[in-house]
Design a protein around this motif. Structure first.
Motif, PDB file in Angstrom:
ATOM      1  N   THR A  42       0.841  -1.191   0.000  1.00 33.07           N
ATOM      2  CA  THR A  42       0.000   0.000   0.000  1.00 33.07           C
ATOM      3  C   THR A  42       0.880   1.246   0.000  1.00 33.07           C
ATOM      4  O   THR A  42       2.040   1.197   0.391  1.00 33.07           O
ATOM      5  N   ALA A  43       0.313   2.379  -0.429  1.00 32.62           N
ATOM      6  CA  ALA A  43       1.090   3.620  -0.483  1.00 32.62           C
ATOM      7  C   ALA A  43       0.135   4.806  -0.615  1.00 32.62           C
ATOM      8  O   ALA A  43      -1.043   4.649  -0.950  1.00 32.62           O
ATOM      9  N   PHE A  44       0.669   6.006  -0.364  1.00 29.05           N
ATOM     10  CA  PHE A  44      -0.083   7.224  -0.624  1.00 29.05           C
ATOM     11  C   PHE A  44       0.064   7.611  -2.090  1.00 29.05           C
ATOM     12  O   PHE A  44       1.075   7.309  -2.731  1.00 29.05           O
ATOM     13  N   ALA A  45      -0.958   8.276  -2.610  1.00 28.33           N
ATOM     14  CA  ALA A  45      -0.964   8.746  -3.992  1.00 28.33           C
ATOM     15  C   ALA A  45      -1.434  10.193  -4.008  1.00 28.33           C
ATOM     16  O   ALA A  45      -1.803  10.755  -2.975  1.00 28.33           O
ATOM     17  N   THR A  46      -1.422  10.797  -5.192  1.00 29.89           N
ATOM     18  CA  THR A  46      -1.864  12.179  -5.357  1.00 29.89           C
ATOM     19  C   THR A  46      -3.033  12.221  -6.331  1.00 29.89           C
ATOM     20  O   THR A  46      -2.833  12.283  -7.549  1.00 29.89           O
ATOM     21  N   PRO A  47      -4.265  12.161  -5.825  1.00 33.11           N
ATOM     22  CA  PRO A  47      -5.432  12.197  -6.709  1.00 33.11           C
ATOM     23  C   PRO A  47      -5.650  13.598  -7.271  1.00 33.11           C
ATOM     24  O   PRO A  47      -5.193  14.603  -6.707  1.00 33.11           O
ATOM     25  N   GLY A  48      -6.388  13.660  -8.373  1.00 31.68           N
ATOM     26  CA  GLY A  48      -6.847  14.936  -8.875  1.00 31.68           C
ATOM     27  C   GLY A  48      -8.037  15.417  -8.063  1.00 31.68           C
ATOM     28  O   GLY A  48      -8.532  14.725  -7.172  1.00 31.68           O
ATOM     29  N   SER A  49      -8.523  16.605  -8.365  1.00 30.75           N
ATOM     30  CA  SER A  49      -9.658  17.159  -7.622  1.00 30.75           C
ATOM     31  C   SER A  49     -10.929  16.346  -7.850  1.00 30.75           C
ATOM     32  O   SER A  49     -11.855  16.388  -7.035  1.00 30.75           O
ATOM     33  N   ASP A  50     -10.981  15.584  -8.976  1.00 35.53           N
ATOM     34  CA  ASP A  50     -12.147  14.754  -9.260  1.00 35.53           C
ATOM     35  C   ASP A  50     -12.035  13.366  -8.646  1.00 35.53           C
ATOM     36  O   ASP A  50     -12.917  12.521  -8.825  1.00 35.53           O
ATOM     37  N   GLY A  51     -10.946  13.110  -7.923  1.00 35.77           N
ATOM     38  CA  GLY A  51     -10.775  11.839  -7.248  1.00 35.77           C
ATOM     39  C   GLY A  51     -10.062  10.775  -8.042  1.00 35.77           C
ATOM     40  O   GLY A  51      -9.902   9.651  -7.568  1.00 35.77           O
ATOM     41  N   THR A  52      -9.617  11.117  -9.243  1.00 35.91           N
ATOM     42  CA  THR A  52      -8.934  10.128 -10.076  1.00 35.91           C
ATOM     43  C   THR A  52      -7.511   9.891  -9.583  1.00 35.91           C
ATOM     44  O   THR A  52      -6.739  10.836  -9.401  1.00 35.91           O
ATOM     45  N   ILE A  53      -7.166   8.630  -9.371  1.00 42.30           N
ATOM     46  CA  ILE A  53      -5.798   8.229  -9.057  1.00 42.30           C
ATOM     47  C   ILE A  53      -5.224   7.577 -10.310  1.00 42.30           C
ATOM     48  O   ILE A  53      -5.673   6.512 -10.723  1.00 42.30           O
ATOM     49  N   GLY A  54      -4.261   8.228 -10.915  1.00 44.42           N
ATOM     50  CA  GLY A  54      -3.765   7.817 -12.220  1.00 44.42           C
ATOM     51  C   GLY A  54      -2.743   6.701 -12.185  1.00 44.42           C
ATOM     52  O   GLY A  54      -1.681   6.798 -12.791  1.00 44.42           O
ATOM     53  N   ILE A  55      -3.060   5.632 -11.474  1.00 39.86           N
ATOM     54  CA  ILE A  55      -2.199   4.456 -11.403  1.00 39.86           C
ATOM     55  C   ILE A  55      -2.979   3.292 -11.993  1.00 39.86           C
ATOM     56  O   ILE A  55      -4.088   2.986 -11.543  1.00 39.86           O
ATOM     57  N   SER A  56      -2.425   2.645 -12.995  1.00 38.34           N
ATOM     58  CA  SER A  56      -3.125   1.588 -13.703  1.00 38.34           C
ATOM     59  C   SER A  56      -3.121   0.298 -12.892  1.00 38.34           C
ATOM     60  O   SER A  56      -2.069  -0.210 -12.509  1.00 38.34           O
ATOM     61  N   LEU A  57      -4.319  -0.231 -12.636  1.00 38.60           N
ATOM     62  CA  LEU A  57      -4.479  -1.489 -11.914  1.00 38.60           C
ATOM     63  C   LEU A  57      -5.529  -2.341 -12.612  1.00 38.60           C
ATOM     64  O   LEU A  57      -6.482  -1.813 -13.187  1.00 38.60           O
ATOM     65  N   ASN A  58      -5.374  -3.654 -12.535  1.00 35.98           N
ATOM     66  CA  ASN A  58      -6.363  -4.573 -13.090  1.00 35.98           C
ATOM     67  C   ASN A  58      -7.460  -4.845 -12.074  1.00 35.98           C
ATOM     68  O   ASN A  58      -7.197  -4.946 -10.882  1.00 35.98           O
ATOM     69  N   GLU A  59      -8.705  -4.991 -12.570  1.00 31.77           N
ATOM     70  CA  GLU A  59      -9.858  -5.280 -11.710  1.00 31.77           C
ATOM     71  C   GLU A  59      -9.901  -4.332 -10.520  1.00 31.77           C
ATOM     72  O   GLU A  59     -10.082  -4.730  -9.379  1.00 31.77           O
ATOM     73  N   SER A  60      -9.702  -3.058 -10.792  1.00 24.70           N
ATOM     74  CA  SER A  60      -9.567  -2.086  -9.707  1.00 24.70           C
ATOM     75  C   SER A  60     -10.911  -1.510  -9.293  1.00 24.70           C
ATOM     76  O   SER A  60     -11.858  -1.434 -10.079  1.00 24.70           O
ATOM     77  N   GLY A  61     -10.979  -1.115  -8.015  1.00 24.09           N
ATOM     78  CA  GLY A  61     -12.097  -0.351  -7.499  1.00 24.09           C
ATOM     79  C   GLY A  61     -11.583   0.995  -7.028  1.00 24.09           C
ATOM     80  O   GLY A  61     -10.499   1.086  -6.453  1.00 24.09           O
ATOM     81  N   GLN A  62     -12.327   2.063  -7.308  1.00 23.09           N
ATOM     82  CA  GLN A  62     -11.899   3.404  -6.924  1.00 23.09           C
ATOM     83  C   GLN A  62     -13.096   4.182  -6.418  1.00 23.09           C
ATOM     84  O   GLN A  62     -14.205   4.054  -6.938  1.00 23.09           O
ATOM     85  N   ASN A  63     -12.869   5.016  -5.405  1.00 27.14           N
ATOM     86  CA  ASN A  63     -13.966   5.804  -4.851  1.00 27.14           C
ATOM     87  C   ASN A  63     -13.393   7.053  -4.197  1.00 27.14           C
ATOM     88  O   ASN A  63     -12.167   7.192  -4.063  1.00 27.14           O
ATOM     89  N   ARG A  64     -14.271   7.949  -3.795  1.00 27.57           N
ATOM     90  CA  ARG A  64     -13.846   9.136  -3.061  1.00 27.57           C
ATOM     91  C   ARG A  64     -14.880   9.456  -1.989  1.00 27.57           C
ATOM     92  O   ARG A  64     -16.045   9.085  -2.092  1.00 27.57           O
ATOM     93  N   LEU A  65     -14.413  10.134  -0.969  1.00 27.16           N
ATOM     94  CA  LEU A  65     -15.250  10.606   0.136  1.00 27.16           C
ATOM     95  C   LEU A  65     -14.949  12.086   0.285  1.00 27.16           C
ATOM     96  O   LEU A  65     -13.796  12.462   0.497  1.00 27.16           O
ATOM     97  N   TYR A  66     -15.974  12.941   0.131  1.00 26.26           N
ATOM     98  CA  TYR A  66     -15.684  14.374   0.135  1.00 26.26           C
ATOM     99  C   TYR A  66     -16.847  15.187   0.683  1.00 26.26           C
ATOM    100  O   TYR A  66     -17.982  14.719   0.756  1.00 26.26           O
ATOM    101  N   ASP A  67     -16.516  16.408   1.071  1.00 28.51           N
ATOM    102  CA  ASP A  67     -17.473  17.372   1.596  1.00 28.51           C
ATOM    103  C   ASP A  67     -17.882  18.295   0.458  1.00 28.51           C
ATOM    104  O   ASP A  67     -17.053  19.032  -0.088  1.00 28.51           O
ATOM    105  N   THR A  68     -19.158  18.288   0.095  1.00 29.18           N
ATOM    106  CA  THR A  68     -19.606  19.098  -1.039  1.00 29.18           C
ATOM    107  C   THR A  68     -19.491  20.592  -0.760  1.00 29.18           C
ATOM    108  O   THR A  68     -19.347  21.393  -1.687  1.00 29.18           O
TER     109      THR A  68
END
Length: 213
Positions: A42-68
């Motif tokens: 595991t490691a820290f990453a730098t997502p964009g403001s839209d929550g995208t983590i630009g690391i390619s993974l197979n069968e990946s799940g991605q999500n974000r938790l944010y305050d509107t």
């Protein structure tokens, strides 16, 4: 583990060309790859403001938790890389910021955490398999502004943070597994990204929390 612990999906990814160097057999005669391939991490990453983590993974799940209201939040991602290693990443959303905390006093902040995890991670021959789960729940955190600490009170996610100015680092604990923490602590809100893994339990998790007074 909390409400979602019973909802697990089995995933399996076939990875061509990873059978060389096998040196162990299970009871069925299948050969397990040696751990020099790093089965998980595991490691820290730098997502964009839209929550995208630009690391390619197979069968990946991605999500974000944010305050509107503020746009503050975290993103997290889990999956298998091209070498067959289970990987989990998290980080603060780009642009996340908080009002500077005071120098004295304490504050109780309540909110939510959310995470993705995978357990029973195993690689046999050229296949990596795992059970994926998702969890979320309440957090109650106490910020001690004089001593620069943020600590959880009860709940399924343990938080032990230390902050200087707004910047926080520290540790978390989930399902008995220690993890790393990074985030922000402000006068009225805290946001944190975390990840952790256990080789002994063949498990990884990654996620984040947001809480406010």
């Amino acid at each position: 583990m909390t409400s979602n612990s019973g909802m697990k999906l089995l995933y399996m990814v076939a990875l061509v060309g990873l059978t060389a160097g096998c040196n162990a057999s299970d009871n069925n005669g299948d050969q397990d790859l040696p751990l020099v391939f790093e089965l998980l991490g595991t490691a820290f990453a730098t997502p964009g403001s839209d929550g995208t983590i630009g690391i390619s993974l197979n069968e990946s799940g991605q999500n974000r938790l944010y305050d509107t209201a503020t746009g503050n939040g975290v993103a997290y991602k889990i999956g298998v890389n091209n070498s067959g290693s289970m990987r989990a990443y998290s980080g603060l959303l780009e642009g996340s910021d908080v009002v500077a905390p005071p120098k004295t006093g304490t504050a109780t902040m309540t909110g939510r955490f959310a995470l993705y995890g995978a357990d029973r991670i195993r690689r046999v021959r050229d296949r990596t398999s795992w059970y994926e789960y998702r969890d979320s729940g309440n957090v109650k955190l106490v910020a001690d502004f004089a001593n620069g600490t943020l600590k959880s009170q009860g709940g399924d996610l343990g938080v032990n943070g230390k902050f200087s100015g707004k910047t926080m680092t520290g540790t978390v604990k989930y399902n008995g597994i220690d993890g790393q923490l990074k985030g922000l602590v402000g006068e009225n809100q805290t946001v944190g990204a975390f990840h952790g893994y256990s080789e002994a339990q063949a498990e990884v998790y990654t996620g984040g929390f947001i809480a406010e007074r």
